[in-house]
Design a protein around this motif. Structure first.
Motif, PDB file in Angstrom:
ATOM      1  N   ALA A  69      -3.904  -2.924  12.236  1.00  0.00           N
ATOM      2  CA  ALA A  69      -3.282  -4.127  11.712  1.00  0.00           C
ATOM      3  C   ALA A  69      -3.300  -3.989  10.192  1.00  0.00           C
ATOM      4  N   CYS A  70      -2.278  -4.488   9.558  1.00  0.00           N
ATOM      5  CA  CYS A  70      -2.241  -4.438   8.098  1.00  0.00           C
ATOM      6  C   CYS A  70      -1.571  -5.694   7.577  1.00  0.00           C
ATOM      7  N   LEU A  71      -1.803  -5.963   6.327  1.00  0.00           N
ATOM      8  CA  LEU A  71      -1.188  -7.100   5.666  1.00  0.00           C
ATOM      9  C   LEU A  71      -0.248  -6.551   4.601  1.00  0.00           C
ATOM     10  N   PRO A  72       1.072  -6.558   4.878  1.00  0.00           N
ATOM     11  CA  PRO A  72       2.004  -6.097   3.841  1.00  0.00           C
ATOM     12  C   PRO A  72       2.010  -7.101   2.688  1.00  0.00           C
ATOM     13  N   GLU A  73       1.952  -6.580   1.478  1.00  0.00           N
ATOM     14  CA  GLU A  73       1.943  -7.441   0.310  1.00  0.00           C
ATOM     15  C   GLU A  73       3.318  -7.395  -0.348  1.00  0.00           C
ATOM     16  N   GLY A  74       3.665  -8.429  -1.059  1.00  0.00           N
ATOM     17  CA  GLY A  74       4.995  -8.566  -1.622  1.00  0.00           C
ATOM     18  C   GLY A  74       5.393  -7.503  -2.626  1.00  0.00           C
ATOM     19  N   ASP A  75       4.431  -6.772  -3.160  1.00  0.00           N
ATOM     20  CA  ASP A  75       4.734  -5.782  -4.196  1.00  0.00           C
ATOM     21  C   ASP A  75       4.894  -4.363  -3.637  1.00  0.00           C
ATOM     22  N   GLY A  76       5.052  -4.236  -2.310  1.00  0.00           N
ATOM     23  CA  GLY A  76       5.242  -2.915  -1.712  1.00  0.00           C
ATOM     24  C   GLY A  76       3.956  -2.186  -1.397  1.00  0.00           C
ATOM     25  N   THR A  77       2.835  -2.914  -1.412  1.00  0.00           N
ATOM     26  CA  THR A  77       1.552  -2.328  -1.033  1.00  0.00           C
ATOM     27  C   THR A  77       1.120  -2.940   0.298  1.00  0.00           C
ATOM     28  N   TRP A  78       0.069  -2.373   0.881  1.00  0.00           N
ATOM     29  CA  TRP A  78      -0.473  -2.878   2.145  1.00  0.00           C
ATOM     30  C   TRP A  78      -1.970  -3.056   1.998  1.00  0.00           C
ATOM     31  N   LEU A  79      -2.489  -4.074   2.640  1.00  0.00           N
ATOM     32  CA  LEU A  79      -3.925  -4.314   2.689  1.00  0.00           C
ATOM     33  C   LEU A  79      -4.414  -3.902   4.070  1.00  0.00           C
ATOM     34  N   LEU A  80      -5.426  -3.040   4.112  1.00  0.00           N
ATOM     35  CA  LEU A  80      -6.074  -2.649   5.363  1.00  0.00           C
ATOM     36  C   LEU A  80      -7.450  -3.282   5.403  1.00  0.00           C
ATOM     37  N   ILE A  81      -7.781  -3.864   6.553  1.00  0.00           N
ATOM     38  CA  ILE A  81      -9.034  -4.586   6.723  1.00  0.00           C
ATOM     39  C   ILE A  81      -9.904  -3.799   7.707  1.00  0.00           C
ATOM     40  N   GLY A  82     -11.032  -3.297   7.252  1.00  0.00           N
ATOM     41  CA  GLY A  82     -11.921  -2.480   8.085  1.00  0.00           C
ATOM     42  C   GLY A  82     -12.837  -3.319   8.947  1.00  0.00           C
ATOM     43  N   SER A  83     -12.263  -4.224   9.724  1.00  0.00           N
ATOM     44  CA  SER A  83     -13.070  -5.172  10.491  1.00  0.00           C
ATOM     45  C   SER A  83     -13.764  -4.534  11.688  1.00  0.00           C
ATOM     46  N   ASN A  84     -13.149  -3.510  12.265  1.00  0.00           N
ATOM     47  CA  ASN A  84     -13.701  -2.869  13.469  1.00  0.00           C
ATOM     48  C   ASN A  84     -14.007  -3.924  14.539  1.00  0.00           C
ATOM     49  N   PHE A  85     -13.144  -4.939  14.613  1.00  0.00           N
ATOM     50  CA  PHE A  85     -13.266  -6.028  15.588  1.00  0.00           C
ATOM     51  C   PHE A  85     -14.602  -6.767  15.472  1.00  0.00           C
ATOM     52  N   ALA A 145     -20.333  -9.032  12.007  1.00  0.00           N
ATOM     53  CA  ALA A 145     -20.467  -7.610  11.666  1.00  0.00           C
ATOM     54  C   ALA A 145     -21.808  -7.238  11.035  1.00  0.00           C
ATOM     55  N   GLY A 146     -22.401  -8.134  10.247  1.00  0.00           N
ATOM     56  CA  GLY A 146     -23.668  -7.785   9.589  1.00  0.00           C
ATOM     57  C   GLY A 146     -23.496  -6.778   8.467  1.00  0.00           C
ATOM     58  N   ARG A 147     -22.305  -6.655   7.928  1.00  0.00           N
ATOM     59  CA  ARG A 147     -21.990  -5.739   6.826  1.00  0.00           C
ATOM     60  C   ARG A 147     -20.794  -6.326   6.099  1.00  0.00           C
ATOM     61  N   GLU A 148     -20.574  -5.901   4.876  1.00  0.00           N
ATOM     62  CA  GLU A 148     -19.357  -6.348   4.192  1.00  0.00           C
ATOM     63  C   GLU A 148     -18.189  -5.518   4.716  1.00  0.00           C
ATOM     64  N   ILE A 149     -17.184  -6.187   5.229  1.00  0.00           N
ATOM     65  CA  ILE A 149     -15.993  -5.506   5.747  1.00  0.00           C
ATOM     66  C   ILE A 149     -15.248  -4.865   4.582  1.00  0.00           C
ATOM     67  N   ARG A 150     -14.935  -3.594   4.738  1.00  0.00           N
ATOM     68  CA  ARG A 150     -14.207  -2.869   3.701  1.00  0.00           C
ATOM     69  C   ARG A 150     -12.733  -3.283   3.693  1.00  0.00           C
ATOM     70  N   LEU A 151     -12.201  -3.468   2.484  1.00  0.00           N
ATOM     71  CA  LEU A 151     -10.787  -3.753   2.307  1.00  0.00           C
ATOM     72  C   LEU A 151     -10.195  -2.659   1.412  1.00  0.00           C
ATOM     73  N   PHE A 152      -9.059  -2.136   1.828  1.00  0.00           N
ATOM     74  CA  PHE A 152      -8.358  -1.115   1.066  1.00  0.00           C
ATOM     75  C   PHE A 152      -6.960  -1.587   0.746  1.00  0.00           C
ATOM     76  N   ARG A 153      -6.495  -1.246  -0.431  1.00  0.00           N
ATOM     77  CA  ARG A 153      -5.095  -1.458  -0.774  1.00  0.00           C
ATOM     78  C   ARG A 153      -4.439  -0.082  -0.752  1.00  0.00           C
ATOM     79  N   LEU A 154      -3.332   0.007  -0.021  1.00  0.00           N
ATOM     80  CA  LEU A 154      -2.541   1.232   0.027  1.00  0.00           C
ATOM     81  C   LEU A 154      -1.360   1.071  -0.910  1.00  0.00           C
ATOM     82  N   GLU A 155      -1.224   2.025  -1.839  1.00  0.00           N
ATOM     83  CA  GLU A 155      -0.133   2.004  -2.804  1.00  0.00           C
ATOM     84  C   GLU A 155       0.730   3.241  -2.592  1.00  0.00           C
ATOM     85  N   PRO A 156       2.056   3.068  -2.553  1.00  0.00           N
ATOM     86  CA  PRO A 156       2.928   4.243  -2.391  1.00  0.00           C
ATOM     87  C   PRO A 156       2.698   5.240  -3.527  1.00  0.00           C
ATOM     88  N   ARG A 157       2.793   6.542  -3.172  1.00  0.00           N
ATOM     89  CA  ARG A 157       2.657   7.579  -4.217  1.00  0.00           C
ATOM     90  C   ARG A 157       4.032   8.144  -4.539  1.00  0.00           C
TER      91      ARG A 157
END
Length: 157
Positions: A69-85, A145-157
Motif C-alpha cells: 500500500a502506498c500514499l501517492p503525494e501531489g508532488d509526484g512522490t509516494w509515501l511507504l508505510i512500514g506497518s507490517n500489519f 507494533a511496539g516500535r516506531e513504524i518506518r516511513l519512507f518517501r520515494l522520489e523519482p530519479r
C-alpha cells in the motif's frame, strides 16, 4: 468502495487476527493479480493505493518485488508505510531500502526508478498524520507494533 464497506474493511484490518493472516494472503494475491494484469492492477488497491516495490535485498543483493500500500503525494512522490500489519518486526522491504535506497516502483503499469528516504522528525510527524488520515487502521498498527513504524518517501530519479 462505498463508505460502509470501507469502514468495515478498516475495522477488520485493525484487528490482531488480520495481522496474523494478512501478511501471507494479501501479498500473494496482489502479486498474482499484478502479474496477470501486466502491472496495471493490485487487488488491495480497491481499498488503498498500491504499488509494487522492487528493491535490492539487504542481505542477498537480489531484486525483491513486494506489493505495498502506498500514499501517492501531489508532488509526484509516494509515501511507504512500514506497518507490517502492526506486527512487532519491521518489514524486510524497509531494511532493503535502508541499505539500498535506489529502487523501482511499479505504479499504474509503469516502472519508475526511485530513491527512498527514511523520514524522521517533523517531516515524519507530518507524513504520519497524512498516513493515518488516509488509512485510520495505521494508528492501531502503531499501537500494537511496539516500535516506531518506518516511513519512507520515494522520489523519482
Amino acid at each position: 468502495m462505498k463508505a460502509y464497506g470501507r469502514r468495515l474493511v478498516q475495522k477488520v484490518s485493525a484487528t490482531p487476527g488480520f495481522a496474523r493472516v494478512a501478511p501471507y494472503v494479501v501479498p500473494a494475491l496482489d502479486r498474482t493479480v499484478h502479474r496477470l494484469t501486466g502491472g496495471k492492477l493490485l487487488l488491495s488497491a480497491r481499498m488503498l493505493s498500491g504499488a509494487v516495490l522492487t528493491a535490492t535485498g539487504a542481505r542477498t543483493g537480489l531484486p525483491r518485488r513486494t506489493p505495498l500500500a502506498c500514499l501517492p503525494e501531489g508532488d509526484g512522490t509516494w509515501l511507504l508505510i512500514g506497518s507490517n500489519f502492526g506486527r512487532p518486526g519491521h518489514p524486510a522491504w524497509s531494511a532493503n531500502l535502508l541499505k539500498h535506497p535506489e529502487a523501482e516502483i511499479s505504479w499504474r503499469g509503469r516502472d519508475i526508478p526511485v530513491r527512498a528516504r527514511l523520514l524522521t522528525g517533523t517531516e515524519r510527524a507530518r507524513a504520519w498524520a497524512a498516513a493515518v488520515r488516509f488509512w485510520p487502521p495505521y494508528a492501531a498498527y502503531q499501537e500494537r507494533a511496539g516500535r516506531e513504524i518506518r516511513l519512507f518517501r520515494l522520489e523519482p530519479r
